[in-house]
Enzyme design. Structure first.
Site, PDB file in Angstrom:
ATOM      1  N   GLU A  22      -1.897 -40.355  43.030  1.00  0.00           N
ATOM      2  CA  GLU A  22      -2.855 -39.397  42.460  1.00  0.00           C
ATOM      3  C   GLU A  22      -4.261 -39.518  43.039  1.00  0.00           C
ATOM      4  O   GLU A  22      -5.197 -39.943  42.353  1.00  0.00           O
ATOM      5  CB  GLU A  22      -2.896 -39.534  40.936  1.00  0.00           C
ATOM      6  N   GLU A  36       6.604 -39.634  38.182  1.00  0.00           N
ATOM      7  CA  GLU A  36       6.204 -39.900  36.787  1.00  0.00           C
ATOM      8  C   GLU A  36       6.434 -38.659  35.954  1.00  0.00           C
ATOM      9  O   GLU A  36       6.088 -37.555  36.377  1.00  0.00           O
ATOM     10  CB  GLU A  36       4.700 -40.235  36.667  1.00  0.00           C
TER      11      GLU A  36
HETATM   12  C1  GBH Z   1      -0.844 -40.801  35.331  1.00  0.00           C
HETATM   13  O1  GBH Z   1      -1.992 -40.024  35.427  1.00  0.00           O
HETATM   14  C2  GBH Z   1      -1.096 -42.149  35.947  1.00  0.00           C
HETATM   15  O2  GBH Z   1      -0.521 -42.222  37.240  1.00  0.00           O
HETATM   16  C3  GBH Z   1      -0.623 -43.290  35.103  1.00  0.00           C
HETATM   17  O3  GBH Z   1      -1.148 -44.475  35.595  1.00  0.00           O
HETATM   18  C4  GBH Z   1      -0.992 -43.025  33.663  1.00  0.00           C
HETATM   19  O4  GBH Z   1      -0.743 -44.112  32.832  1.00  0.00           O
HETATM   20  C5  GBH Z   1      -0.201 -41.832  33.209  1.00  0.00           C
HETATM   21  O5  GBH Z   1      -0.439 -40.719  34.035  1.00  0.00           O
HETATM   22  C6  GBH Z   1      -0.484 -41.400  31.785  1.00  0.00           C
HETATM   23  O6  GBH Z   1      -1.789 -40.969  31.651  1.00  0.00           O
HETATM   24  O7  GBH Z   1      -9.276 -37.920  29.396  1.00  0.00           O
HETATM   25  O8  GBH Z   1      -8.768 -35.669  28.805  1.00  0.00           O
HETATM   26  O9  GBH Z   1     -10.347 -36.081  30.515  1.00  0.00           O
HETATM   27  C7  GBH Z   1      -1.874 -38.697  34.920  1.00  0.00           C
HETATM   28  C8  GBH Z   1      -3.133 -37.916  35.182  1.00  0.00           C
HETATM   29  C9  GBH Z   1      -5.432 -38.337  34.707  1.00  0.00           C
HETATM   30  C10 GBH Z   1      -4.120 -37.068  33.196  1.00  0.00           C
HETATM   31  C11 GBH Z   1      -6.469 -38.558  33.630  1.00  0.00           C
HETATM   32  C12 GBH Z   1      -5.160 -37.255  32.133  1.00  0.00           C
HETATM   33  C13 GBH Z   1      -7.482 -37.714  31.649  1.00  0.00           C
HETATM   34  C14 GBH Z   1      -7.887 -36.427  31.067  1.00  0.00           C
HETATM   35  N1  GBH Z   1      -4.114 -38.153  34.144  1.00  0.00           N
HETATM   36  N2  GBH Z   1      -6.474 -37.449  32.699  1.00  0.00           N
HETATM   37  S1  GBH Z   1      -9.165 -36.544  29.852  1.00  0.00           S
END
Ligand code: GBH
Length: 457
Positions: free
Chosen positions: A169, A363
């Site tokens: 990512e 994932e």
């Molecule tokens: C994945 O990211 C990661 O690869 C993994 O490590 C993680 O544990 C898993 O998903 C679950 O989250 O806080 O509302 O602004 C997924 C992409 C990036 C989606 C961060 C949510 C935060 C949005 N994520 N994002 S917010």
């Protein structure tokens, strides 16, 4: 008798995924130095719960029982990541043999249980020392240092590992790691001057990916090389030709896709993306896009949600449709349930980005408000509901001829959920952090049955 519904082809790779900083702990053992996430998590106010990954799931010590538990569920593929600072404590240069030895022990253990590794070289835990030295991904040097790190790992482990992923990512550790005006929510958490600085960091990371691919191929001839990306999925509100065309256009225009999957797969930034970014677009040197877009064997698609789009009578020809207040969600503010994104993501990656290789779902999963029931079990029926819905849409893609060859549930077990700390649980296995006792949830039992029958049950 007819084939049961939602059957996957023989050899479909059923797996589970984790990442180093989220589970390993042992933050200062055997020569490991801090990553940007160690520093970030220990800076007050950054992680909502004030927690960090010092101990996490203590997987560094408990990996054998974790692997045995995984095997008992029938899981045959395991995606995990390598901690850069275990291998190169100074970020570059001297190799720490004790760090490599840990991953050799883990790989030998997986082999003993007949589980195939899928290794991610970088899942966000870059060396703090490189942030201090030159601002990590803000510097082009980081791309070269990443490739040198990749070379060390692949040389040491290339006899044990075939399936390699450069990075997880790119959009997250760049766009969420650097902020304009206010501190961002991911490490390194640096405030930068302009959005151009951030797009330049994205470009450096993409260059690192490309150089990493070359390093992997140079030292592991049998390698199956991939990038893992949480591609933004634009889901057409209806499947009318106009809405489908709108979703395809919006797909290339999404900030993350325009900067990551489109250059990686087409060798160009989409015209619409460049027009919208204007002066903020990354500065690209001659030859960079060739390095970034060299052929990949596989594409790892991380999918959690999607964005609805429909045709519109405006300059762009599309509009995104906001979710209504009552739209179903899982236990995180950002986790709306959009199973159709599973299908449309693969469709767009093939039809719009033009990827011709193998896909795997690197994932897919959700945080749920898990709790022990009166029966002493974790009856996470909401997680089963979520996973089943998404898997049926992945199956639809396969049924329509998209070469999907594997699926990794996120996550094998509850772990450090970045800026949400341990409060949010994504595992199919519960972790009790006080005792480090693992307890399979009802979703683990369900997933195990999917694997046994090789279909969505
Ligand atoms: C994945 O990211 C990661 O690869 C993994 O490590 C993680 O544990 C898993 O998903 C679950 O989250 O806080 O509302 O602004 C997924 C992409 C990036 C989606 C961060 C949510 C935060 C949005 N994520 N994002 S917010």
């Amino acid at each position: 008798m007819s084939t049961p519904s939602y059957s996957f082809p023989p050899g479909f790779r059923w797996g589970a995924a984790t990442a180093a900083y989220q589970i390993e702990g042992a933050h200062n053992l055997d020569g490991r130095t801090p990553s940007v996430w160690d520093t970030f998590a220990k800076t007050p106010g950054r992680v909502r719960t004030g927690e960090n990954g010092d101990i996490a799931n203590d997987h560094y010590h408990l990996f054998e029982s974790d692997v045995a538990l995984m095997a008992s569920l029938g899981i045959k593929h395991y995606r995990f990541s390598i901690s850069w600072t275990r291998i190169l404590p100074e970020g570059t240069g001297a190799v720490n043999q004790r760090g490599l030895d840990f991953y050799k022990r883990l790989l030998d253990c997986l082999d003993k249980y007949g589980i195939e590794p899928q290794v991610t070289l970088f899942h966000w835990d870059s060396p703090q020392v490189l942030e201090d030295r030159y601002g990590s991904w803000r510097s082009r040097q980081m791309a070269h240092d990443f490739a040198a790190y990749a070379e060390v790992v692949v040389k040491a482990l290339g006899d044990r590992v075939k399936r390699w992923t450069t990075m997880n990512e790119v959009g997250c550790f760049t766009m969420l790691g650097y902020g304009v005006g206010k501190p961002p929510q991911h490490a390194p958490g640096t405030v930068v001057q302009s959005h151009q600085d951030i797009w330049q960091a994205v470009h450096h990371a993409m260059l690192g990916h490309g150089l990493g691919v070359q390093a992997i191929r140079a030292h592991c001839s049998k390698a199956i090389v991939s990038l893992v990306d949480n591609t933004e999925v634009t889901v057409p509100v209806t499947e009318s030709p106009a809405d489908v065309a709108a979703a395809q256009k919006a797909f290339t225009d999404s900030w993350i896709n325009g900067g990551v999957c489109m250059p990686a797969l087409t060798g160009q930034h989409p015209e619409l993306f460049l027009r919208h970014k204007g002066a903020d677009a990354p500065k690209v040197q001659a030859g960079d896009l060739e390095i970034i877009s060299q052929p990949l064997d596989a594409w790892g698609f991380n999918n959690y949600f999607g964005t609805y789009v429909r045709a519109a009578d405006n300059e762009d020809g599309y509009e995104t449709v906001p979710l209504p207040g009552g739209y179903p969600k899982m236990d995180l503010p950002w986790l709306s349930i959009v199973p159709d994104a599973a299908y449309w993501g693969l469709r767009h990656l093939r039809d719009v980005a033009g990827f011709k290789g193998q896909f795997f779902i690197s994932e897919n999963g959700c945080g749920a408000a898990d709790e022990f029931g009166a029966d002493g079990r974790i009856n996470d029926l909401d997680r089963i509901f979520y996973l089943r819905a998404y898997l049926r849409q992945f199956h639809r893609a396969l049924a329509e001829g998209i070469p999907l060859e594997g699926y990794f549930v996120w996550s094998l077990m509850d772990n450090f959920e970045w800026s949400f700390g341990y409060a949010k649980r994504f595992g199919i296995i519960w972790n009790d952090y006080a005792s480090q006792k693992r307890t399979p949830k009802e979703s683990a039992r369900w997933y195990s049955e999917c694997i046994r029958q090789n279909r969505v049950v």
